[in-house]
Design an enzyme around this catalytic site. Structure first.
Site, PDB file in Angstrom:
ATOM      1  N   GLU A  31     -33.261 -24.162   1.661  1.00  0.00           N
ATOM      2  CA  GLU A  31     -31.917 -23.801   2.116  1.00  0.00           C
ATOM      3  C   GLU A  31     -30.978 -24.999   1.942  1.00  0.00           C
ATOM      4  OE1 GLU A  31     -31.151 -20.573   2.215  1.00  0.00           O
ATOM      5  OE2 GLU A  31     -32.597 -20.178   3.808  1.00  0.00           O
ATOM      6  N   HIS A  32     -29.788 -24.736   1.441  1.00  0.00           N
ATOM      7  CA  HIS A  32     -28.798 -25.790   1.145  1.00  0.00           C
ATOM      8  C   HIS A  32     -29.351 -26.791   0.131  1.00  0.00           C
ATOM      9  CE1 HIS A  32     -25.680 -24.595   4.020  1.00  0.00           C
ATOM     10  NE2 HIS A  32     -26.692 -24.171   4.752  1.00  0.00           N
ATOM     11  N   THR A  33     -30.253 -26.329  -0.694  1.00  0.00           N
ATOM     12  CA  THR A  33     -30.776 -27.177  -1.764  1.00  0.00           C
ATOM     13  C   THR A  33     -30.140 -26.817  -3.105  1.00  0.00           C
ATOM     14  OG1 THR A  33     -32.574 -25.592  -1.857  1.00  0.00           O
ATOM     15  CG2 THR A  33     -33.048 -27.668  -0.762  1.00  0.00           C
ATOM     16  N   ASP A  34     -29.608 -25.589  -3.214  1.00  0.00           N
ATOM     17  CA  ASP A  34     -29.144 -25.157  -4.550  1.00  0.00           C
ATOM     18  C   ASP A  34     -28.015 -26.039  -5.077  1.00  0.00           C
ATOM     19  OD1 ASP A  34     -27.318 -23.969  -2.742  1.00  0.00           O
ATOM     20  OD2 ASP A  34     -27.450 -21.959  -3.616  1.00  0.00           O
ATOM     21  N   ALA A 119     -24.809 -11.586   7.716  1.00  0.00           N
ATOM     22  CA  ALA A 119     -26.145 -11.763   8.288  1.00  0.00           C
ATOM     23  C   ALA A 119     -26.956 -12.799   7.518  1.00  0.00           C
ATOM     24  CB  ALA A 119     -26.886 -10.432   8.308  1.00  0.00           C
ATOM     25  N   SER A 122     -26.471 -12.268   1.939  1.00  0.00           N
ATOM     26  CA  SER A 122     -25.704 -12.276   0.687  1.00  0.00           C
ATOM     27  C   SER A 122     -25.068 -10.951   0.321  1.00  0.00           C
ATOM     28  CB  SER A 122     -26.589 -12.718  -0.480  1.00  0.00           C
ATOM     29  OG  SER A 122     -27.113 -13.958  -0.232  1.00  0.00           O
ATOM     30  N   SER A 124     -21.961 -10.593  -0.062  1.00  0.00           N
ATOM     31  CA  SER A 124     -20.894 -10.848  -1.035  1.00  0.00           C
ATOM     32  C   SER A 124     -21.466 -11.027  -2.439  1.00  0.00           C
ATOM     33  CB  SER A 124     -20.022 -12.035  -0.617  1.00  0.00           C
ATOM     34  OG  SER A 124     -20.792 -13.187  -0.467  1.00  0.00           O
ATOM     35  N   GLU A 156     -16.735 -16.808  -6.014  1.00  0.00           N
ATOM     36  CA  GLU A 156     -16.724 -17.422  -4.671  1.00  0.00           C
ATOM     37  C   GLU A 156     -15.878 -18.693  -4.678  1.00  0.00           C
ATOM     38  OE1 GLU A 156     -18.239 -16.446  -1.810  1.00  0.00           O
ATOM     39  OE2 GLU A 156     -19.600 -14.890  -2.512  1.00  0.00           O
ATOM     40  N   ASP A 168     -27.713 -17.124  -4.380  1.00  0.00           N
ATOM     41  CA  ASP A 168     -27.531 -15.732  -3.969  1.00  0.00           C
ATOM     42  C   ASP A 168     -27.269 -14.823  -5.163  1.00  0.00           C
ATOM     43  OD1 ASP A 168     -27.638 -17.088  -1.632  1.00  0.00           O
ATOM     44  OD2 ASP A 168     -25.603 -16.637  -0.980  1.00  0.00           O
TER      45      ASP A 168
END
Ligand code: GLA
Length: 377
Positions: A31-34, A119, A122, A124, A156, A168
């Protein structure tokens, strides 16, 4: 959903629409690595967006959001950006296709979704992928799949105010039933991992805190900036590949906050690799341990959790759940839980009861079914 969308389309615009669908995603770990050039480990889910679309031979888009019972019409030039935020996702996809040389015209569309909004699943990206995939198909643009994901991501960035990574949109486009995907966000190479926790006696369960996460205008973009600052001090393009020793060595050159953010990201890199190895060895215990470590890293160092999510992870641990953590960008949304089959019912009952007693409303529970990516129906 297909029927509702088709019926509404017929009612508003007549016959002849084609149906397209794209899913939301889960992410097992990473998570938050991309946006740090690291690894992610997502899979598409059986919840997403369905859209009925028909080209209309004009230069205008007429769109109807069935769940919101709201319509919007807009042109395809840069100055035509709609004021409704949901319509900006569709507009942005059109613009990003055009910027890449794709010649497109107007269309009529009705869409609906069953991926819960805000939630961390993804919704969006599912919307962007649906329209990127559909326009590519209907106009025979020949854009390759990965570029469709980039079109969603650029939407985005340029039209929705979130400087997100690629995870995502990538997952929504490339998803494959029964498989997770490990994506290297530096080289953009990826591979499919067969994933069948049931075979090992486990289930994946999402618990939605129903705290709405909203990445637009959230500190998401600030987290990204922190990481970029530390990478610059380390003389690297990305945090990917940096070690804890390197981070310690520059500790006095960066703020305490940036230090904590980077510490989480560097730890998370290793955890994704650990989880891949553990999965290959059928070692779900290690998978679960890493999930908890990610949760508390996201909570303490990265500070993207909230009280409700910490509560959910704590209750999960008390119930003997193998792994539990915040999923997605954070600031609300779901936890993803790796639960032994025989504990599942008791866990769901306990977490529902305790959460309701504390916060006055029940969390929502979703079983995870790993499904296919963007497609024409
Ligand atoms: C959001 C972003 C992704 C990713 C996750 C956190 O979902 O859209 O690009 O950064 O947060 O892993």
């Amino acid at each position: 959903m297909k029927n509702r969308v088709s019926q509404k389309f017929a009612e508003l615009y007549g016959e002849g629409a084609v149906l397209f669908a794209s899913p939301g995603r889960i992410n097992l770990i990473g998570e938050h690595t991309d946006y740090n050039g690291g690894f992610v480990f997502p899979g598409a889910v059986d919840k997403g967006i369905v859209a009925a679309i028909r080209l209309n031979g004009t230069d205008k888009v007429r769109a109807y959001a069935l769940d919101l019972e709201d319509s919007c019409s807009f042109g395809l030039a840069e100055e035509d950006k709609p004021s409704k935020s949901w319509a900006c996702y569709i507009f942005g996809v059109c613009r990003e296709i055009q910027k890449r040389g794709g010649v497109i015209g107007g269309f009529d569309t009705v869409f609906a979704g069953d991926v819960p909004l805000g939630a961390g699943m993804s919704s969006s990206a599912a919307l962007e992928s649906t329209f990127a995939f559909a326009l590519n198909d209907l106009y025979n643009l020949g854009i390759e799949k990965f570029e469709l994901a980039r079109i969603g991501q650029a939407t985005e960035h340029n039209y929705c105010g979130v400087n997100c990574g690629i995870m995502d949109q990538f997952a929504s486009v490339h998803g494959k039933a029964g498989h997770l995907m490990r994506l290297d966000c530096r080289s953009m190479e990826f591979s499919y991992f067969p994933f069948d926790p049931a075979k090992h006696g486990y289930r994946l369960v999402l618990v939605n805190s129903c705290v709405k996460h909203e990445l637009v205008g959230s500190p998401y973009n600030d987290r990204r900036k922190s990481c970029e600052r530390v990478a610059a001090v380390l003389g690297q393009q990305f945090l990917r590949g940096a070690t804890m020793e390197q981070l310690e060595a520059v500790k006095d050159k960066i703020s305490e906050e940036d230090y904590l953010r980077a510490r989480y990201v560097i730890g998370e890199e290793q955890r994704v690799l650990d989880v891949c190895n553990a999965l290959e060895a059928g070692d779900y215990q290690t998978v679960g341990e890493r999930m908890y470590q990610t949760h508390w890293g996201m909570s303490g160092d990265y500070e993207v959790s909230c009280e409700e999510l910490d509560f959910l992870a704590t209750v999960a641990e008390q119930c003997g759940v193998t792994g539990s953590r915040i999923m997605g960008g954070g600031f609300g949304g779901c936890t993803i839980n790796l639960v032994k089959e025989e504990l599942c019912d008791a866990f769901i009952a306990t977490v529902t009861e305790k959460f309701e007693a504390k916060y006055g409303h029940k969390p929502k529970i979703y079983p995870v079914v790993i499904s296919d990516g963007a497609r024409r129906l």
